[in-house]
Design an enzyme around this catalytic site. Sequence first.
Site, mmCIF file in Angstrom:
data_model
loop_
_atom_site.group_PDB
_atom_site.id
_atom_site.type_symbol
_atom_site.label_atom_id
_atom_site.label_comp_id
_atom_site.label_asym_id
_atom_site.label_seq_id
_atom_site.Cartn_x
_atom_site.Cartn_y
_atom_site.Cartn_z
ATOM 1 N N HIS A 207 -61.338 22.499 -3.271
ATOM 2 C CA HIS A 207 -60.770 21.218 -2.828
ATOM 3 C C HIS A 207 -59.746 20.615 -3.798
ATOM 4 O O HIS A 207 -59.125 19.616 -3.490
ATOM 5 C CB HIS A 207 -61.868 20.182 -2.613
ATOM 6 C CG HIS A 207 -62.390 19.587 -3.894
ATOM 7 N ND1 HIS A 207 -63.247 20.260 -4.719
ATOM 8 C CD2 HIS A 207 -62.156 18.401 -4.497
ATOM 9 C CE1 HIS A 207 -63.526 19.509 -5.769
ATOM 10 N NE2 HIS A 207 -62.875 18.369 -5.667
HETATM 11 C C1 UD1 Z 1 -61.424 13.126 -4.817
HETATM 12 C C2 UD1 Z 1 -61.092 13.030 -6.315
HETATM 13 C C3 UD1 Z 1 -61.444 14.342 -6.989
HETATM 14 C C4 UD1 Z 1 -62.876 14.743 -6.713
HETATM 15 C C5 UD1 Z 1 -63.134 14.750 -5.212
HETATM 16 C C6 UD1 Z 1 -64.593 15.009 -4.940
HETATM 17 C C7 UD1 Z 1 -59.194 11.615 -7.002
HETATM 18 C C8 UD1 Z 1 -57.771 11.609 -7.408
HETATM 19 N N1 UD1 Z 1 -59.671 12.791 -6.523
HETATM 20 O O1 UD1 Z 1 -60.588 14.124 -4.260
HETATM 21 O O2 UD1 Z 1 -61.277 14.210 -8.386
HETATM 22 O O3 UD1 Z 1 -63.113 16.025 -7.235
HETATM 23 O O4 UD1 Z 1 -62.784 13.459 -4.665
HETATM 24 O O5 UD1 Z 1 -64.808 15.554 -3.686
HETATM 25 O O6 UD1 Z 1 -59.869 10.613 -7.086
HETATM 26 N N2 UD1 Z 1 -61.133 12.740 3.459
HETATM 27 C C9 UD1 Z 1 -61.909 12.649 4.587
HETATM 28 N N3 UD1 Z 1 -63.118 12.006 4.484
HETATM 29 C C10 UD1 Z 1 -63.547 11.458 3.334
HETATM 30 C C11 UD1 Z 1 -62.746 11.543 2.203
HETATM 31 C C12 UD1 Z 1 -61.537 12.201 2.279
HETATM 32 O O7 UD1 Z 1 -61.557 13.128 5.654
HETATM 33 O O8 UD1 Z 1 -64.653 10.902 3.324
HETATM 34 C C13 UD1 Z 1 -59.839 13.466 3.538
HETATM 35 C C14 UD1 Z 1 -58.663 12.567 3.831
HETATM 36 O O9 UD1 Z 1 -57.770 13.278 4.619
HETATM 37 C C15 UD1 Z 1 -58.061 12.324 2.466
HETATM 38 C C16 UD1 Z 1 -58.349 13.629 1.737
HETATM 39 O O10 UD1 Z 1 -59.595 14.075 2.263
HETATM 40 O O11 UD1 Z 1 -56.698 12.027 2.513
HETATM 41 C C17 UD1 Z 1 -58.435 13.496 0.238
HETATM 42 O O12 UD1 Z 1 -59.360 12.482 -0.148
HETATM 43 P P1 UD1 Z 1 -59.233 11.769 -1.590
HETATM 44 O O13 UD1 Z 1 -60.388 10.865 -1.800
HETATM 45 O O14 UD1 Z 1 -57.872 11.193 -1.757
HETATM 46 O O15 UD1 Z 1 -59.284 12.953 -2.591
HETATM 47 P P2 UD1 Z 1 -60.311 14.166 -2.712
HETATM 48 O O16 UD1 Z 1 -59.550 15.421 -2.474
HETATM 49 O O17 UD1 Z 1 -61.524 13.917 -1.907
HETATM 50 N N1 UDP Z 2 -71.753 19.269 -2.910
HETATM 51 C C1 UDP Z 2 -72.556 18.934 -1.815
HETATM 52 N N2 UDP Z 2 -72.227 19.443 -0.594
HETATM 53 C C2 UDP Z 2 -71.152 20.248 -0.399
HETATM 54 C C3 UDP Z 2 -70.352 20.591 -1.518
HETATM 55 C C4 UDP Z 2 -70.662 20.074 -2.755
HETATM 56 O O1 UDP Z 2 -73.544 18.217 -1.970
HETATM 57 O O2 UDP Z 2 -70.901 20.669 0.747
HETATM 58 C C5 UDP Z 2 -72.057 18.673 -4.234
HETATM 59 C C6 UDP Z 2 -72.244 19.632 -5.372
HETATM 60 O O3 UDP Z 2 -73.589 20.009 -5.476
HETATM 61 C C7 UDP Z 2 -71.785 18.839 -6.593
HETATM 62 C C8 UDP Z 2 -70.788 17.871 -6.020
HETATM 63 O O4 UDP Z 2 -70.941 17.892 -4.608
HETATM 64 O O5 UDP Z 2 -72.833 18.088 -7.172
HETATM 65 C C9 UDP Z 2 -69.403 18.289 -6.407
HETATM 66 O O6 UDP Z 2 -68.466 17.550 -5.719
HETATM 67 P P1 UDP Z 2 -66.961 18.007 -5.560
HETATM 68 O O7 UDP Z 2 -66.866 19.469 -5.707
HETATM 69 O O8 UDP Z 2 -66.486 17.397 -4.298
HETATM 70 O O9 UDP Z 2 -66.243 17.232 -6.757
HETATM 71 P P2 UDP Z 2 -65.996 17.543 -8.301
HETATM 72 O O10 UDP Z 2 -67.294 17.820 -8.962
HETATM 73 O O11 UDP Z 2 -65.037 18.682 -8.389
HETATM 74 O O12 UDP Z 2 -65.348 16.285 -8.780
#
Ligand code: UD1
Ligand code: UDP
Length: 364
Positions: A207
């Site tokens: 992601h």
């Molecule tokens: C964010 C964090 C990242 C973290 C990740 C965990 C920042 C800059 N990034 O990235 O560090 O590792 O969360 O998963 O803060 N979306 C949905 N539903 C949701 C949330 C997001 O559909 O509940 C989609 C939307 O299209 C959105 C995109 O995902 O534009 C990205 O979401 P965003 O929160 O901006 O960043 P993440 O990639 O989730």
């Molecule tokens: N995780 C989860 N369900 C999923 C994928 C990840 O519960 O389908 C959990 C995973 O165990 C970990 C956390 O989400 O604790 C990691 O989140 P993510 O990879 O989105 O973010 P990051 O750690 O890179 O910021």
Amino acid sequence: MKLSIILGTRPEIIKLSPIIRELEGRNLDWSLIHTNQHYSENMDRIFFQELNLPNPKYNLGVGSGTHGEQTGRMLIKIEKVLLKERPDVVIVQGDTNTVLAGALAASKLKIKVAHVEAGLRSYDKNMPEEINRVLTDHISDYLFAPTEKAKNNLLKEGIEENRIFVVGNTIVDATLQNLKIAEKNEHIKEFFKNISNEEGYFLLTLHRAENVDNKERLKNIIDAITKITEIYDKNIVFPIHPRTEKRLKEFNLFDKLKSNKKIKIIEPIGYLEFLILEKNAELILTDSGGVQEESCILKVPCITLRDNTERPETLEVGSNILVGDDKNKIINAVELMLNKKRDWKNPFGDGKSGKRIVEILMSK
Ligand code: UD1
Ligand code: UDP
């Protein structure tokens, strides 16, 4: 002492859950503020339900947007809540936009900031997370570093030693507490039975913006994953992050991936389900921060689809290897990591970080 916890995304809910549990067990004045950076049921609510967490006192409804829009909306809304709540300390965890906005709003109001998971560095400013981490650390009053290495990163940047506390990472608490619950849960057993097969499987998550927003990198990784399904008689289970699904579709890569019978694309899943999938995987391929740590804790070899990591401890103990988006490196790493002896030591602490953090804050 009055505390406010600010969170917004999946990993923050998971990694703050041990602290929330600890606070709930004590007679303390505290509140939970959710920016709703993540809002889809399976990126948000499911974790409150499975981890038995109280509903946030404030849901700020910020949602998605560009970095500036999202962070700006958070700042405006968090400031209003903090002016009303007037906590002595705000707790944030990790490196998301929610963390930066929470820490910045609090510090400008002269509210003390406690940063959980302080001191991580990839030294890669192309990652939005690196900017968030560095800025948050430099405006924090209590820096809870997971390891000595993280503490040293902070010292090198001139942060005073008396602000830094090496407490381990709360992900160990979360993993150990919830694995026990997951293993006893009939619903999770049923889920696992339906998804696993006798040949065993690899688990994939992807992601990071620098991977999935870049068509070439994303294609390289997908090509490597496809090749792996041709070489190994294994399924690849892929709980797909909403950002990744969106990009794969945009770049016309989704349909081909979906039609590969050995790649099981599923919706993002709950923490209990995910822990069981991690624990039983033969190998994990990921670009997630938390998953690099959990695979290390659960003794499952990990291949990290990035050029660098802010979790170098996992490389040092040998649980993890960095391969970037290089097709050959990814494929070669599979054989290497499958043969890895799973005897490394977990460098992230003893699972009592949440308790330690609350006790340190209470003593201030
Ligand atoms: C964010 C964090 C990242 C973290 C990740 C965990 C920042 C800059 N990034 O990235 O560090 O590792 O969360 O998963 O803060 N979306 C949905 N539903 C949701 C949330 C997001 O559909 O509940 C989609 C939307 O299209 C959105 C995109 O995902 O534009 C990205 O979401 P965003 O929160 O901006 O960043 P993440 O990639 O989730
Ligand atoms: N995780 C989860 N369900 C999923 C994928 C990840 O519960 O389908 C959990 C995973 O165990 C970990 C956390 O989400 O604790 C990691 O989140 P993510 O990879 O989105 O973010 P990051 O750690 O890179 O910021």
